[in-house]
Write a protein that holds these residues in place. Structure first.
Motif, PDB file in Angstrom:
ATOM      1  N   LYS A  78       0.760   4.798   3.390  1.00  0.00           N
ATOM      2  CA  LYS A  78       0.767   6.096   4.053  1.00  0.00           C
ATOM      3  C   LYS A  78       0.673   7.218   3.023  1.00  0.00           C
ATOM      4  N   GLN A  79       1.387   7.062   1.919  1.00  0.00           N
ATOM      5  CA  GLN A  79       1.313   8.067   0.856  1.00  0.00           C
ATOM      6  C   GLN A  79      -0.082   8.089   0.240  1.00  0.00           C
ATOM      7  N   ALA A  80      -0.655   6.909   0.007  1.00  0.00           N
ATOM      8  CA  ALA A  80      -1.983   6.833  -0.599  1.00  0.00           C
ATOM      9  C   ALA A  80      -3.045   7.476   0.280  1.00  0.00           C
ATOM     10  N   LEU A  81      -2.949   7.282   1.583  1.00  0.00           N
ATOM     11  CA  LEU A  81      -3.977   7.772   2.501  1.00  0.00           C
ATOM     12  C   LEU A  81      -4.063   9.294   2.542  1.00  0.00           C
ATOM     13  N   ARG A  82      -3.060   9.976   2.039  1.00  0.00           N
ATOM     14  CA  ARG A  82      -3.124  11.435   1.961  1.00  0.00           C
ATOM     15  C   ARG A  82      -4.266  11.884   1.053  1.00  0.00           C
ATOM     16  N   TYR A  83      -4.661  11.008   0.144  1.00  0.00           N
ATOM     17  CA  TYR A  83      -5.672  11.370  -0.848  1.00  0.00           C
ATOM     18  C   TYR A  83      -7.031  10.723  -0.562  1.00  0.00           C
ATOM     19  N   LYS A  84      -7.157  10.082   0.587  1.00  0.00           N
ATOM     20  CA  LYS A  84      -8.356   9.300   0.865  1.00  0.00           C
ATOM     21  C   LYS A  84      -9.629  10.140   0.805  1.00  0.00           C
ATOM     22  N   GLY A  88     -14.182   9.151  -2.156  1.00  0.00           N
ATOM     23  CA  GLY A  88     -15.603   8.881  -2.053  1.00  0.00           C
ATOM     24  C   GLY A  88     -15.861   7.442  -1.643  1.00  0.00           C
ATOM     25  N   LYS A  89     -17.064   6.973  -1.888  1.00  0.00           N
ATOM     26  CA  LYS A  89     -17.437   5.623  -1.458  1.00  0.00           C
ATOM     27  C   LYS A  89     -16.846   4.530  -2.352  1.00  0.00           C
ATOM     28  N   GLU A  90     -16.617   4.837  -3.628  1.00  0.00           N
ATOM     29  CA  GLU A  90     -16.188   3.804  -4.570  1.00  0.00           C
ATOM     30  C   GLU A  90     -14.676   3.740  -4.764  1.00  0.00           C
ATOM     31  N   GLY A  91     -13.968   4.809  -4.488  1.00  0.00           N
ATOM     32  CA  GLY A  91     -12.546   4.867  -4.794  1.00  0.00           C
ATOM     33  C   GLY A  91     -11.678   4.049  -3.859  1.00  0.00           C
ATOM     34  N   GLY A  92     -10.364   4.169  -4.061  1.00  0.00           N
ATOM     35  CA  GLY A  92      -9.416   3.413  -3.249  1.00  0.00           C
ATOM     36  C   GLY A  92      -8.085   3.320  -3.954  1.00  0.00           C
ATOM     37  N   ILE A  93      -7.407   2.197  -3.813  1.00  0.00           N
ATOM     38  CA  ILE A  93      -6.115   2.013  -4.463  1.00  0.00           C
ATOM     39  C   ILE A  93      -6.201   0.906  -5.508  1.00  0.00           C
ATOM     40  N   THR A  94      -5.472   1.105  -6.585  1.00  0.00           N
ATOM     41  CA  THR A  94      -5.321   0.103  -7.635  1.00  0.00           C
ATOM     42  C   THR A  94      -3.838  -0.131  -7.831  1.00  0.00           C
ATOM     43  N   MET A 107       2.416  -7.281  -2.590  1.00  0.00           N
ATOM     44  CA  MET A 107       0.995  -7.049  -2.839  1.00  0.00           C
ATOM     45  C   MET A 107       0.126  -7.530  -1.687  1.00  0.00           C
ATOM     46  N   THR A 108       0.441  -8.702  -1.168  1.00  0.00           N
ATOM     47  CA  THR A 108      -0.358  -9.286  -0.089  1.00  0.00           C
ATOM     48  C   THR A 108      -0.322  -8.407   1.149  1.00  0.00           C
ATOM     49  N   GLU A 109       0.855  -7.925   1.503  1.00  0.00           N
ATOM     50  CA  GLU A 109       0.975  -7.077   2.688  1.00  0.00           C
ATOM     51  C   GLU A 109       0.321  -5.718   2.452  1.00  0.00           C
ATOM     52  N   LEU A 110       0.487  -5.161   1.271  1.00  0.00           N
ATOM     53  CA  LEU A 110      -0.117  -3.866   0.966  1.00  0.00           C
ATOM     54  C   LEU A 110      -1.639  -3.934   1.057  1.00  0.00           C
ATOM     55  N   PHE A 111      -2.237  -4.936   0.461  1.00  0.00           N
ATOM     56  CA  PHE A 111      -3.694  -5.040   0.473  1.00  0.00           C
ATOM     57  C   PHE A 111      -4.218  -5.393   1.862  1.00  0.00           C
ATOM     58  N   ARG A 112      -3.446  -6.144   2.638  1.00  0.00           N
ATOM     59  CA  ARG A 112      -3.862  -6.433   4.012  1.00  0.00           C
ATOM     60  C   ARG A 112      -3.928  -5.146   4.830  1.00  0.00           C
ATOM     61  N   LEU A 113      -2.904  -4.328   4.707  1.00  0.00           N
ATOM     62  CA  LEU A 113      -2.875  -3.058   5.423  1.00  0.00           C
ATOM     63  C   LEU A 113      -3.983  -2.122   4.921  1.00  0.00           C
ATOM     64  N   ALA A 114      -4.222  -2.158   3.617  1.00  0.00           N
ATOM     65  CA  ALA A 114      -5.257  -1.304   3.048  1.00  0.00           C
ATOM     66  C   ALA A 114      -6.622  -1.648   3.638  1.00  0.00           C
ATOM     67  N   LYS A 115      -6.940  -2.921   3.720  1.00  0.00           N
ATOM     68  CA  LYS A 115      -8.247  -3.317   4.251  1.00  0.00           C
ATOM     69  C   LYS A 115      -8.354  -2.990   5.734  1.00  0.00           C
ATOM     70  N   GLU A 116      -7.241  -3.077   6.463  1.00  0.00           N
ATOM     71  CA  GLU A 116      -7.254  -2.690   7.870  1.00  0.00           C
ATOM     72  C   GLU A 116      -7.586  -1.211   8.041  1.00  0.00           C
ATOM     73  N   ASN A 117      -7.304  -0.427   7.002  1.00  0.00           N
ATOM     74  CA  ASN A 117      -7.571   1.008   7.033  1.00  0.00           C
ATOM     75  C   ASN A 117      -8.828   1.382   6.246  1.00  0.00           C
ATOM     76  N   GLY A 118      -9.640   0.385   5.919  1.00  0.00           N
ATOM     77  CA  GLY A 118     -10.897   0.645   5.239  1.00  0.00           C
ATOM     78  C   GLY A 118     -10.760   1.124   3.809  1.00  0.00           C
ATOM     79  N   VAL A 119      -9.714   0.696   3.130  1.00  0.00           N
ATOM     80  CA  VAL A 119      -9.441   1.152   1.768  1.00  0.00           C
ATOM     81  C   VAL A 119      -9.808   0.062   0.765  1.00  0.00           C
ATOM     82  N   GLY A 120     -10.554   0.445  -0.276  1.00  0.00           N
ATOM     83  CA  GLY A 120     -10.900  -0.489  -1.334  1.00  0.00           C
ATOM     84  C   GLY A 120      -9.692  -0.840  -2.177  1.00  0.00           C
ATOM     85  N   THR A 121      -9.620  -2.097  -2.622  1.00  0.00           N
ATOM     86  CA  THR A 121      -8.439  -2.596  -3.322  1.00  0.00           C
ATOM     87  C   THR A 121      -8.798  -3.192  -4.676  1.00  0.00           C
TER      88      THR A 121
END
Length: 264
Positions: A78-84, A88-94, A107-121
């Motif tokens: 939720k905090q990360a998505l403030r900056y989505k 751009g097309k290439e960015g995301g979370i690391t 990590m597994t749960e975070l990346f699962r949620l990220a992909k559900e929200n269209g976020v690159g991991t």
């Protein structure tokens, strides 16, 4: 009950930890003791352990070098998505560290949620905890299902010189790279160039020979050694054994890049 992660710090606008602009989270805890580490304050493990560091706010926290907080995957995303909108097309979370593979459930749960929200991991790791034994291997396989890219540090090709540099040998790290190749997971490889320690031709050509056995390496980066983190070692009372080592010259970096096959 949602799992929690132990977060050391966050960089909301990272530009060197994966493609594009990234929300970079550094996790607390690492088993390696790299002689050139610029974040020794991330070493001490967190959680319900006898040797765990105190949580932020505890008077003993600053003295121990610890400064972490607990967050759930959903709260962090939720905090990360403030900056989505900046990614751009290439960015995301690391997620980096410390060592993120020490917190696989988070990590597994975070990346699962990220992909559900269209976020690159992107996973930034040294690979040291890797093993093909259970339950680690199954958990790692689940994490890889929602990981777009792995950034892997290869610190030295020789097992014993790797131990002298980090406190651990590298057999399981090289096997981790082979596993990522087996599943076709794209990787960026990083190598810290330390004069007199990791810049010799035997090491560089050894790394190159190993990388030539892999088909999933998309990028190789040489990271010049620097001394910007020495003050952290001093504040923690940890002897810094590379104090007399200067950063590599531009010529030395260029030579390493040529041997390792770096592409600009």
């Amino acid at each position: 009950m949602e799992t929690t992660g132990y977060i050391h710090s966050i960089d909301s606008f990272g530009s060197v930890d994966g493609p594009g602009v990234r929300f970079v989270t550094f996790l607390q805890g690492c088993h390696m003791r790299c002689r050139y580490c610029h974040n020794p304050d991330t070493w001490k493990l967190a959680g319900n352990r006898a040797d765990a560091c105190p949580q932020s706010g505890d008077p003993a926290s600053a003295a121990s070098g610890c400064n972490y907080k607990e967050m759930t995957p959903s709260a962090l995303l939720k905090q990360a998505l403030r900056y989505k909108r900046y990614w751009g097309k290439e960015g995301g979370i690391t997620v980096s560290g410390g060592e993120p593979l020490l917190q696989l459930d988070f990590m597994t749960e975070l990346f699962r949620l990220a992909k559900e929200n269209g976020v690159g991991t992107v996973l930034d790791t040294a690979g040291q905890p890797f093993t093909r034994t259970e339950p680690f291997f199954s958990k790692l396989s689940s994490l890889m299902e929602n990981t777009d890219l792995v950034m892997l540090d290869l610190k030295h090709i020789d097992p014993e010189k790797h131990r002298a540099l980090t406190g651990h040998t590298n057999e399981n790290i090289l096997d981790f790279a082979r596993y990522l190749n087996e599943i076709g997971k794209p990787i960026w490889v990083r190598h810290v160039l330390v004069p007199g320690v990791t810049d010799d031709e035997e090491n560089l050509r050894g790394i190159r020979a190993f990388l030539d056995t892999l088909s999933n390496v998309k990028k190789v980066e040489v990271l010049p050694y620097h001394t910007l983190g020495i003050y952290k070692w001093e504040s923690l009372g940890i002897p810094y054994t590379l104090k007399d080592v200067d950063p590599p010259t531009a010529e030395s970096v260029k030579r390493a890049e040529e041997i390792l096959g770096c592409q600009k």
